[in-house]
Design a protein around this motif. Structure first.
Motif, PDB file in Angstrom:
ATOM      1  N   LEU A   1      -2.131   4.252   0.826  1.00  0.00           N
ATOM      2  CA  LEU A   1      -3.532   3.783  -0.014  1.00  0.00           C
ATOM      3  C   LEU A   1      -3.444   4.793  -1.271  1.00  0.00           C
ATOM      4  CD1 LEU A   1      -5.901   6.454   0.297  1.00  0.00           C
ATOM      5  CD2 LEU A   1      -6.045   5.202   2.426  1.00  0.00           C
ATOM      6  N   LEU A   2      -3.941   4.426  -2.322  1.00  0.00           N
ATOM      7  CA  LEU A   2      -4.102   5.168  -3.641  1.00  0.00           C
ATOM      8  C   LEU A   2      -5.625   5.546  -3.576  1.00  0.00           C
ATOM      9  CD1 LEU A   2      -2.392   2.630  -6.009  1.00  0.00           C
ATOM     10  CD2 LEU A   2      -1.537   4.728  -4.891  1.00  0.00           C
ATOM     11  N   CYS A   3      -5.841   6.925  -4.137  1.00  0.00           N
ATOM     12  CA  CYS A   3      -7.070   7.245  -4.363  1.00  0.00           C
ATOM     13  C   CYS A   3      -7.229   8.677  -5.149  1.00  0.00           C
ATOM     14  CB  CYS A   3      -7.640   7.770  -2.736  1.00  0.00           C
ATOM     15  SG  CYS A   3      -6.540   9.292  -1.871  1.00  0.00           S
ATOM     16  N   ASP A   4      -8.211   8.831  -5.492  1.00  0.00           N
ATOM     17  CA  ASP A   4      -8.549  10.298  -6.344  1.00  0.00           C
ATOM     18  C   ASP A   4      -8.092  11.285  -5.557  1.00  0.00           C
ATOM     19  OD1 ASP A   4      -9.662  12.248  -8.236  1.00  0.00           O
ATOM     20  OD2 ASP A   4     -11.255  12.496  -6.896  1.00  0.00           O
ATOM     21  N   VAL A   5      -7.666  12.576  -6.059  1.00  0.00           N
ATOM     22  CA  VAL A   5      -7.297  13.661  -5.197  1.00  0.00           C
ATOM     23  C   VAL A   5      -8.667  14.417  -4.560  1.00  0.00           C
ATOM     24  CG1 VAL A   5      -7.345  15.140  -7.315  1.00  0.00           C
ATOM     25  CG2 VAL A   5      -5.887  15.666  -5.351  1.00  0.00           C
ATOM     26  N   ASN A   6      -9.761  14.275  -5.185  1.00  0.00           N
ATOM     27  CA  ASN A   6     -11.076  14.788  -4.412  1.00  0.00           C
ATOM     28  C   ASN A   6     -11.619  14.171  -3.716  1.00  0.00           C
ATOM     29  OD1 ASN A   6     -10.591  17.589  -5.390  1.00  0.00           O
ATOM     30  ND2 ASN A   6     -10.704  16.669  -7.817  1.00  0.00           N
ATOM     31  N   CYS A   7     -11.109  12.808  -3.399  1.00  0.00           N
ATOM     32  CA  CYS A   7     -12.071  11.971  -2.600  1.00  0.00           C
ATOM     33  C   CYS A   7     -12.323  12.480  -1.167  1.00  0.00           C
ATOM     34  CB  CYS A   7     -11.651  10.344  -2.581  1.00  0.00           C
ATOM     35  SG  CYS A   7     -10.169  10.192  -1.502  1.00  0.00           S
ATOM     36  N   HIS A   8     -13.485  11.988  -0.687  1.00  0.00           N
ATOM     37  CA  HIS A   8     -13.917  12.252   0.704  1.00  0.00           C
ATOM     38  C   HIS A   8     -13.051  11.829   1.683  1.00  0.00           C
ATOM     39  CE1 HIS A   8     -16.303  12.875   4.278  1.00  0.00           C
ATOM     40  NE2 HIS A   8     -17.337  13.735   3.582  1.00  0.00           N
ATOM     41  N   ILE A   9     -12.453  10.531   1.597  1.00  0.00           N
ATOM     42  CA  ILE A   9     -11.537  10.033   2.478  1.00  0.00           C
ATOM     43  C   ILE A   9     -10.310  10.847   2.526  1.00  0.00           C
ATOM     44  CG2 ILE A   9      -9.661   7.995   2.937  1.00  0.00           C
ATOM     45  CD1 ILE A   9     -12.223   6.099   1.669  1.00  0.00           C
TER      46      ILE A   9
ATOM     47  N   ASP B   1      -1.433   1.997 -12.883  1.00  0.00           N
ATOM     48  CA  ASP B   1      -0.234   1.047 -13.388  1.00  0.00           C
ATOM     49  C   ASP B   1       1.120   1.867 -12.803  1.00  0.00           C
ATOM     50  OD1 ASP B   1      -0.370  -1.281 -14.337  1.00  0.00           O
ATOM     51  OD2 ASP B   1      -1.096  -0.671 -16.313  1.00  0.00           O
ATOM     52  N   GLY B   2       1.952   0.976 -12.337  1.00  0.00           N
ATOM     53  CA  GLY B   2       3.226   1.605 -11.891  1.00  0.00           C
ATOM     54  C   GLY B   2       3.282   2.305 -10.595  1.00  0.00           C
ATOM     55  N   LEU B   3       2.276   2.390 -10.008  1.00  0.00           N
ATOM     56  CA  LEU B   3       2.185   3.230  -8.552  1.00  0.00           C
ATOM     57  C   LEU B   3       2.238   2.051  -7.441  1.00  0.00           C
ATOM     58  CD1 LEU B   3      -0.859   5.920  -9.073  1.00  0.00           C
ATOM     59  CD2 LEU B   3       1.562   5.883  -9.557  1.00  0.00           C
ATOM     60  N   VAL B   4       2.255   0.860  -7.713  1.00  0.00           N
ATOM     61  CA  VAL B   4       2.763   0.075  -6.578  1.00  0.00           C
ATOM     62  C   VAL B   4       4.183  -0.081  -6.156  1.00  0.00           C
ATOM     63  CG1 VAL B   4       2.515  -2.234  -5.912  1.00  0.00           C
ATOM     64  CG2 VAL B   4       0.627  -1.303  -7.225  1.00  0.00           C
ATOM     65  N   ARG B   5       4.516   0.393  -4.996  1.00  0.00           N
ATOM     66  CA  ARG B   5       5.818   0.752  -4.754  1.00  0.00           C
ATOM     67  C   ARG B   5       6.511  -0.837  -4.519  1.00  0.00           C
ATOM     68  NH1 ARG B   5       6.377   6.418  -3.808  1.00  0.00           N
ATOM     69  NH2 ARG B   5       4.514   6.965  -2.933  1.00  0.00           N
TER      70      ARG B   5
ATOM     71  N   ALA C   1      -9.725  -5.482 -10.803  1.00  0.00           N
ATOM     72  CA  ALA C   1      -9.112  -6.585 -11.193  1.00  0.00           C
ATOM     73  C   ALA C   1      -7.509  -6.384 -11.024  1.00  0.00           C
ATOM     74  CB  ALA C   1      -9.389  -6.985 -12.469  1.00  0.00           C
ATOM     75  N   TRP C   2      -7.234  -5.295 -11.474  1.00  0.00           N
ATOM     76  CA  TRP C   2      -5.884  -4.757 -11.393  1.00  0.00           C
ATOM     77  C   TRP C   2      -5.251  -4.867  -9.821  1.00  0.00           C
ATOM     78  CZ3 TRP C   2      -3.766  -0.669  -8.414  1.00  0.00           C
ATOM     79  CH2 TRP C   2      -2.398  -0.187  -8.585  1.00  0.00           C
ATOM     80  N   ALA C   3      -6.173  -4.266  -8.934  1.00  0.00           N
ATOM     81  CA  ALA C   3      -5.673  -4.213  -7.524  1.00  0.00           C
ATOM     82  C   ALA C   3      -5.436  -5.587  -7.201  1.00  0.00           C
ATOM     83  CB  ALA C   3      -6.707  -3.428  -6.651  1.00  0.00           C
ATOM     84  N   ARG C   4      -6.464  -6.680  -7.430  1.00  0.00           N
ATOM     85  CA  ARG C   4      -6.263  -8.024  -6.986  1.00  0.00           C
ATOM     86  C   ARG C   4      -4.924  -8.704  -7.525  1.00  0.00           C
ATOM     87  NH1 ARG C   4     -12.325  -9.390  -7.225  1.00  0.00           N
ATOM     88  NH2 ARG C   4     -12.601  -8.304  -5.165  1.00  0.00           N
ATOM     89  N   ARG C   5      -4.602  -8.231  -8.928  1.00  0.00           N
ATOM     90  CA  ARG C   5      -3.546  -8.825  -9.477  1.00  0.00           C
ATOM     91  C   ARG C   5      -2.311  -8.179  -8.620  1.00  0.00           C
ATOM     92  NH1 ARG C   5      -6.040  -7.798 -14.240  1.00  0.00           N
ATOM     93  NH2 ARG C   5      -4.616  -5.946 -14.708  1.00  0.00           N
ATOM     94  N   ALA C   6      -2.377  -6.904  -8.298  1.00  0.00           N
ATOM     95  CA  ALA C   6      -1.336  -6.392  -7.450  1.00  0.00           C
ATOM     96  C   ALA C   6      -1.299  -6.608  -6.027  1.00  0.00           C
ATOM     97  CB  ALA C   6      -1.410  -4.978  -7.667  1.00  0.00           C
ATOM     98  N   GLY C   7      -2.090  -7.565  -5.758  1.00  0.00           N
ATOM     99  CA  GLY C   7      -2.113  -7.887  -4.061  1.00  0.00           C
ATOM    100  C   GLY C   7      -2.609  -6.554  -3.029  1.00  0.00           C
ATOM    101  N   LEU C   8      -3.388  -5.646  -3.874  1.00  0.00           N
ATOM    102  CA  LEU C   8      -3.967  -4.698  -2.913  1.00  0.00           C
ATOM    103  C   LEU C   8      -5.263  -4.797  -2.707  1.00  0.00           C
ATOM    104  CD1 LEU C   8      -2.708  -1.464  -5.032  1.00  0.00           C
ATOM    105  CD2 LEU C   8      -1.186  -3.055  -3.336  1.00  0.00           C
ATOM    106  N   ALA C   9      -5.747  -4.482  -1.419  1.00  0.00           N
ATOM    107  CA  ALA C   9      -6.977  -4.602  -0.912  1.00  0.00           C
ATOM    108  C   ALA C   9      -7.764  -3.369  -1.568  1.00  0.00           C
ATOM    109  CB  ALA C   9      -7.134  -4.604   0.702  1.00  0.00           C
ATOM    110  N   THR C  10      -9.208  -3.420  -1.609  1.00  0.00           N
ATOM    111  CA  THR C  10     -10.015  -2.354  -2.289  1.00  0.00           C
ATOM    112  C   THR C  10     -11.055  -1.888  -1.234  1.00  0.00           C
ATOM    113  OG1 THR C  10     -11.257  -4.155  -3.361  1.00  0.00           O
ATOM    114  CG2 THR C  10      -9.494  -2.963  -4.761  1.00  0.00           C
ATOM    115  N   HIS C  11     -11.369  -0.705  -1.264  1.00  0.00           N
ATOM    116  CA  HIS C  11     -12.679  -0.178  -0.278  1.00  0.00           C
ATOM    117  C   HIS C  11     -13.407   0.629  -1.035  1.00  0.00           C
ATOM    118  CE1 HIS C  11     -14.556   1.453   3.153  1.00  0.00           C
ATOM    119  NE2 HIS C  11     -14.308   2.799   2.418  1.00  0.00           N
TER     120      HIS C  11
END
Ligand code: TLP
Length: 349
Positions: A80-88, A120-124, A160-170
């Motif tokens: 998953l992609l997230c901010d470095v300081n996020c709670h999750i 951008d560019g982080l989708v493996r 919108a970027w995540a949708r285009r990249a086929g990623l789910a969003t939470h």
């Protein structure tokens, strides 16, 4: 704790009000694992409607809510992609790794806020060597980001970027209610950019327990199974009807918490040796640093505690104060004055 103490450590410290306790005592209940608790069902329908989603699920905590969503969106070996300081990533005991076999790829946001250009560019690539990038998690408001509200246009662009990249969003919306009140942007508008959303009743809304996740009906059905797996299936959970009471009575009043936060923020900003980080307080969280000459964050918190004000030392020099339902306007003023006086004394010592 004596009434004289003003507890600003978290907005989770509130006690249920008499009205909440009455709602809890009167709640109609059934066995929620059998899906037969009318109060829980009402709460779930209410949350789904508020967030504009097909369905919602009541869970014991914000942590479980986020982690159930991570697990439901992913398979072991995903990323998953997230901010470095996020709670999750920071405060959920390594949940993605432990509970879902998921790695977190952290990106450094600006006070927790990511810009789509950083993703951008982080989708493996689809290749057997790589983890499968699957999910993007955002947090609004952002706790360690200083209670910042995510700019809506950034949410839109990332979604919108995540949708285009086929990623789910939470969305970790533990304090989404604060974002709603601070901006006037309805919860539905925030939520519509995400596949799943988690909200909490036990923070600004002042309920003693409970969170909910929301999303498409099939996602929530799958999440219900994951909730059981994680031990979160509860029985007569309708006694936690304080959550419904909180939605009815404590949403709009969050504006008071934001006003009180400004009073405390002004004291921090005016006090030599303390610095607001970020410099603007937008909601109910006041994050600040103490210069080392004043002592460590723990020492500054201890000095404030002696004078009846509790704040949370959140790093070697970092502190957090939160306003909430159990902090009155007079107490916010008193806390502000105590901060000014105590820190001036520390500086003079
Ligand atoms: N945050 C707590 C601590 O865990 C740090 C606090 O005092 O702020 N998402 C966000 C953004 C949160 O701030 C929290 C709680 C959670 C999720 C988890 O909620 P709970 O505590 O109900 O598991």
């Amino acid at each position: 704790m004596p009434d004289a103490v003003i507890d600003l450590r978290s907005d989770t410290v509130t006690r249920p009000t008499p009205g909440m306790r009455a709602a809890m005592a009167a709640a109609e209940v059934g066995d929620d694992v059998f899906d037969e608790d009318p109060t829980v069902n009402r709460l779930q329908e209410r949350v789904a409607a508020l967030l504009g989603k097909e369905a919602a699920l009541f869970v014991p905590s914000g942590t479980m809510s986020n982690q159930v969503c991570v697990r439901t969106h992913t398979q072991p070996g995903d990323e998953l992609l997230c901010d470095v300081n996020c709670h999750i990533y920071n405060y959920e005991a390594g949940g993605p790794a432990v509970l879902s076999g998921v790695t977190c790829r952290c990106v450094e946001g600006d006070c927790g806020i990511l810009d789509v250009s950083q993703l951008d560019g982080l989708v493996r690539p689809d290749n057997e060597h790589f983890v499968r990038t699957r999910l993007v998690c955002l947090e609004n408001t952002h706790n360690r980001g200083g209670g910042k509200v995510y700019p809506l246009e950034k949410v839109q662009a990332i979604s919108a970027w995540a949708r285009r990249a086929g990623l789910a969003t939470h969305l970790d919306g533990a304090r989404l209610w604060n974002a709603v009140v601070a901006t006037g942007v309805p919860a539905q508008e925030w939520a519509r950019h995400f596949d799943s959303v988690s909200v909490c009743f036990s923070k600004g809304l002042g309920a003693p327990v409970g969170s909910a996740l929301a999303g498409p009906r099939d996602f929530v059905a799958k999440a219900r199974r994951t909730r059981k797996l994680f031990g979160g299936g509860m029985r007569q959970a309708g006694v936690l009807a304080a959550a419904l009471y909180a939605l009815d009575h404590h949403l709009d009043r969050l504006a008071e918490d934001h006003r009180h936060a400004q009073v405390i923020a002004r004291a921090v900003a005016d006090t030599p040796g303390l610095r607001l980080v970020p410099p603007e307080v937008e909601t109910n969280l006041i994050w600040f640093t103490a210069d080392p000459e004043l002592g460590t964050a723990k020492e500054v918190a201890a000095a404030l505690r002696q004078r009846g004000v509790l704040v949370h030392p959140a790093g070697p020099q970092k502190l957090r104060a939160c306003t909430h339902l159990d902090v009155s306007a007079a107490q916010a003023e008193r806390a502000a004055e105590t901060i000014r006086q105590t820190v001036s004394r520390l500086a003079a010592a």
